[in-house]
Design an enzyme around this catalytic site. Structure first.
Site, PDB file in Angstrom:
ATOM      1  N   SER A 186      13.473 -22.398 -11.607  1.00  0.00           N
ATOM      2  CA  SER A 186      12.894 -23.288 -12.609  1.00  0.00           C
ATOM      3  C   SER A 186      13.995 -23.951 -13.426  1.00  0.00           C
ATOM      4  O   SER A 186      15.086 -23.381 -13.610  1.00  0.00           O
ATOM      5  CB  SER A 186      12.000 -22.446 -13.526  1.00  0.00           C
ATOM      6  OG  SER A 186      11.729 -23.144 -14.712  1.00  0.00           O
TER       7      SER A 186
ATOM      8  N   LYS B   5      13.955 -15.423 -13.964  1.00  0.00           N
ATOM      9  CA  LYS B   5      14.445 -16.393 -12.960  1.00  0.00           C
ATOM     10  C   LYS B   5      15.972 -16.353 -12.887  1.00  0.00           C
ATOM     11  O   LYS B   5      16.553 -16.390 -11.800  1.00  0.00           O
ATOM     12  CB  LYS B   5      13.973 -17.814 -13.311  1.00  0.00           C
ATOM     13  CG  LYS B   5      12.463 -18.005 -13.284  1.00  0.00           C
ATOM     14  CD  LYS B   5      11.912 -17.940 -11.871  1.00  0.00           C
ATOM     15  CE  LYS B   5      10.407 -18.055 -11.841  1.00  0.00           C
ATOM     16  NZ  LYS B   5       9.810 -17.740 -10.546  1.00  0.00           N
TER      17      LYS B   5
ATOM     18  N   TYR C 229      10.291 -14.660 -19.178  1.00  0.00           N
ATOM     19  CA  TYR C 229       9.997 -15.376 -17.926  1.00  0.00           C
ATOM     20  C   TYR C 229      11.256 -16.069 -17.409  1.00  0.00           C
ATOM     21  O   TYR C 229      11.650 -15.914 -16.247  1.00  0.00           O
ATOM     22  CB  TYR C 229       8.877 -16.404 -18.156  1.00  0.00           C
ATOM     23  CG  TYR C 229       8.747 -17.389 -17.017  1.00  0.00           C
ATOM     24  CD1 TYR C 229       8.172 -17.023 -15.810  1.00  0.00           C
ATOM     25  CD2 TYR C 229       9.245 -18.700 -17.131  1.00  0.00           C
ATOM     26  CE1 TYR C 229       8.081 -17.916 -14.750  1.00  0.00           C
ATOM     27  CE2 TYR C 229       9.164 -19.601 -16.078  1.00  0.00           C
ATOM     28  CZ  TYR C 229       8.575 -19.207 -14.898  1.00  0.00           C
ATOM     29  OH  TYR C 229       8.497 -20.097 -13.846  1.00  0.00           O
TER      30      TYR C 229
HETATM   31  P1  NAD Z   1       0.513 -19.478  -9.635  1.00  0.00           P
HETATM   32  O1  NAD Z   1       0.242 -18.404 -10.628  1.00  0.00           O
HETATM   33  O2  NAD Z   1      -0.548 -20.455  -9.354  1.00  0.00           O
HETATM   34  O3  NAD Z   1       0.990 -18.817  -8.255  1.00  0.00           O
HETATM   35  C1  NAD Z   1       1.623 -17.577  -8.178  1.00  0.00           C
HETATM   36  C2  NAD Z   1       0.863 -16.765  -7.167  1.00  0.00           C
HETATM   37  O4  NAD Z   1       1.492 -15.496  -7.003  1.00  0.00           O
HETATM   38  C3  NAD Z   1      -0.581 -16.471  -7.570  1.00  0.00           C
HETATM   39  O5  NAD Z   1      -1.416 -16.793  -6.498  1.00  0.00           O
HETATM   40  C4  NAD Z   1      -0.602 -14.954  -7.855  1.00  0.00           C
HETATM   41  O6  NAD Z   1      -1.854 -14.392  -7.542  1.00  0.00           O
HETATM   42  C5  NAD Z   1       0.512 -14.478  -6.954  1.00  0.00           C
HETATM   43  N1  NAD Z   1       1.189 -13.244  -7.403  1.00  0.00           N
HETATM   44  C6  NAD Z   1       1.729 -12.998  -8.619  1.00  0.00           C
HETATM   45  N2  NAD Z   1       2.306 -11.776  -8.621  1.00  0.00           N
HETATM   46  C7  NAD Z   1       2.145 -11.253  -7.378  1.00  0.00           C
HETATM   47  C8  NAD Z   1       2.527 -10.041  -6.767  1.00  0.00           C
HETATM   48  N3  NAD Z   1       3.155  -9.094  -7.450  1.00  0.00           N
HETATM   49  N4  NAD Z   1       2.224  -9.854  -5.452  1.00  0.00           N
HETATM   50  C9  NAD Z   1       1.561 -10.809  -4.763  1.00  0.00           C
HETATM   51  N5  NAD Z   1       1.170 -11.966  -5.296  1.00  0.00           N
HETATM   52  C10 NAD Z   1       1.456 -12.196  -6.594  1.00  0.00           C
HETATM   53  O7  NAD Z   1       1.848 -20.223 -10.112  1.00  0.00           O
HETATM   54  P2  NAD Z   1       2.530 -21.543  -9.571  1.00  0.00           P
HETATM   55  O8  NAD Z   1       2.478 -22.561 -10.650  1.00  0.00           O
HETATM   56  O9  NAD Z   1       2.012 -21.890  -8.225  1.00  0.00           O
HETATM   57  O10 NAD Z   1       4.038 -21.058  -9.481  1.00  0.00           O
HETATM   58  C11 NAD Z   1       4.613 -20.578  -8.268  1.00  0.00           C
HETATM   59  C12 NAD Z   1       6.050 -20.215  -8.522  1.00  0.00           C
HETATM   60  O11 NAD Z   1       6.760 -21.339  -9.036  1.00  0.00           O
HETATM   61  C13 NAD Z   1       6.258 -19.097  -9.543  1.00  0.00           C
HETATM   62  O12 NAD Z   1       7.339 -18.287  -9.129  1.00  0.00           O
HETATM   63  C14 NAD Z   1       6.632 -19.845 -10.817  1.00  0.00           C
HETATM   64  O13 NAD Z   1       7.413 -19.051 -11.678  1.00  0.00           O
HETATM   65  C15 NAD Z   1       7.446 -20.993 -10.230  1.00  0.00           C
HETATM   66  N6  NAD Z   1       7.499 -22.171 -11.107  1.00  0.00           N
HETATM   67  C16 NAD Z   1       6.340 -22.760 -11.517  1.00  0.00           C
HETATM   68  C17 NAD Z   1       6.395 -23.864 -12.367  1.00  0.00           C
HETATM   69  C18 NAD Z   1       5.114 -24.513 -12.851  1.00  0.00           C
HETATM   70  O14 NAD Z   1       5.182 -25.302 -13.810  1.00  0.00           O
HETATM   71  N7  NAD Z   1       3.962 -24.280 -12.258  1.00  0.00           N
HETATM   72  C19 NAD Z   1       7.633 -24.380 -12.776  1.00  0.00           C
HETATM   73  C20 NAD Z   1       8.805 -23.750 -12.326  1.00  0.00           C
HETATM   74  C21 NAD Z   1       8.732 -22.644 -11.482  1.00  0.00           C
END
Ligand code: NAD
Ligand code: UDP
Length: 341
Positions: free
Chosen positions: A124, A153, A149
């Protein structure tokens, strides 16, 4: 090629799974569904006419991971699974370190045992912290993360670096996302936050659809053009394309070892008030808002220098703000309550 996508039922994961399938990859999804619905996978299968091998399970369950890798010949892992709410992470830091850091360690340990060496990590822009000048470039030192958080990362990026130094076969890509928004153009899959949305776009969309009364704009006294914070918003399908580009890059550059980081953003900063205006135009709905105090931890403005991804991965964000807004609205108006519960 067969790809394991952890967290593949979530927001970014489901869009990436869709694109992997349409690009001819086989996909296995591991998700514990703590922040997702299995309906996203069903819809991806429907949209692509292809099958996803779905396993409901946790990345911390090393036994389940081992049998998954034994059953499927996985060529690369795209690791999305994580908790991601910045504010919440300060309230329950141990859960964040447990799930995100310990979970990733479990996954990497099982991969190492079975000699699976290709890894793509959801990092991120938050890893740059507040100290670096904008636009952020990959060569900059990682900053002081402002939340557990963000720290999770930074820690994982460090773990990947150390692992790559200890095992020359290990090859990883850290994709540093800026602010992903939007939805697949079908309006069938999109972001479905549980409870009150933390992020701007899902909140705006829920106000527009009548689920919430008004948006709070956190601060209008920043040193930006209109006083509200500026971010680099990118379409989730552009982000998904970045993952396909990263998988292809790892496959093509067989001589590469180590960890390479890439920013995925548009290179443009957009203010909160500009987002509201663009959303109103695309949706033809009013988005009432009030100006509220600044949110703790928010930086005034940051955006990406995305040239490295362009040069090396051949990737560039191509969808504009209007498309981001139109696609968000199509998803939200078709699914006012998100996925069926
Ligand atoms: P999201 O919550 O929609 O997706 C994460 C998924 O991981 C979910 O489906 C959840 O059920 C699953 N999950 C969480 N912990 C788990 C575990 N221990 N075992 C199995 N499954 C698990 O989030 P997103 O927005 O799709 O983000 C995906 C990734 O991108 C994350 O790592 C997040 O930190 C990173 N990210 C997101 C953003 C954003 O703005 N959305 C920005 C930068 C980075
Ligand atoms: N924001 C806002 N009201 C909200 C949610 C967010 O004004 O209800 C602002 C927030 O202060 C930030 C921008 O919108 O300036 C983007 O916030 P988001 O949480 O989506 O992303 P991040 O802070 O992680 O960049």
């Amino acid at each position: 090629m067969k790809i394991l996508v952890t967290g593949g039922a979530g927001y970014i994961g489901s869009h990436t799974v869709l694109l992997l399938l349409t690009n001819g990859f086989e996909v296995v999804v591991l998700d514990n569904l703590m922040n997702a619905s299995i309906e996203s996978i069903r819809r991806v299968e429907h949209l692509t006419g292809k099958k996803v091998s779905f396993i409901k399970g946790d990345i911390q369950d090393k036994t389940a991971l081992t049998s998954l890798f034994n059953e499927h010949a996985i060529d690369a892992v795209i690791h999305f699974a994580a908790l991601k709410a910045v504010g919440e992470s300060s309230t329950i830091p141990l859960e964040y370190y447990q799930n995100n850091v310990h979970g990733t360690l479990c996954l990497l340990e099982v991969m190492a045992n079975l000699n699976i060496n290709h890894f793509i990590f959801s990092s991120s822009a938050t890893v740059y912290g507040g100290e670096n000048a904008v636009p952020y470039e990959e060569s900059m030192p990682l900053g002081e993360a402002s939340s557990p958080y963000g720290a999770s990362k930074v820690m994982i990026e460090r773990v990947l670096k150390d692992l790559a130094q200890s095992n020359l076969d290990f090859r990883a890509v850290c994709l540093r996302y800026f602010n992903p928004i939007g939805a697949h153009e079908s309006g069938q899959i999109g972001e479905d936050p549980k409870g009150i949305p933390n992020n701007l776009l899902p909140y705006v969309a829920q106000v527009a659809v009548g689920k919430r009364e008004r948006l709070q704009v956190f601060g209008d006294d920043y040193s930006t053009q209109d006083g509200t914070c500026e971010r680099d918003y990118l379409h989730v399908m552009d982000l998904a394309e970045g993952h396909v580009a990263a998988v292809n890059w790892l496959q093509k550059n067989s001589e590469f070892t180590g960890v390479e980081a890439f920013n995925l953003g548009t290179g443009k900063a957009v203010s909160v008030l500009s987002i509201i205006k663009a959303f109103e135009q695309a949706s033809q709905q009013k988005v009432p808002y009030t100006i509220a105090p600044r949110r703790h931890g928010d930086l005034p403005a940051f955006w990406a220098n995305a040239e490295k991804a362009n040069k090396q991965l051949g990737w560039r964000a191509t969808r504009d703000l209007t498309q981001m807004m139109t696609d968000t609205w199509r998803w939200q108006s078709n699914n006012p309550e998100g996925y069926p519960k």
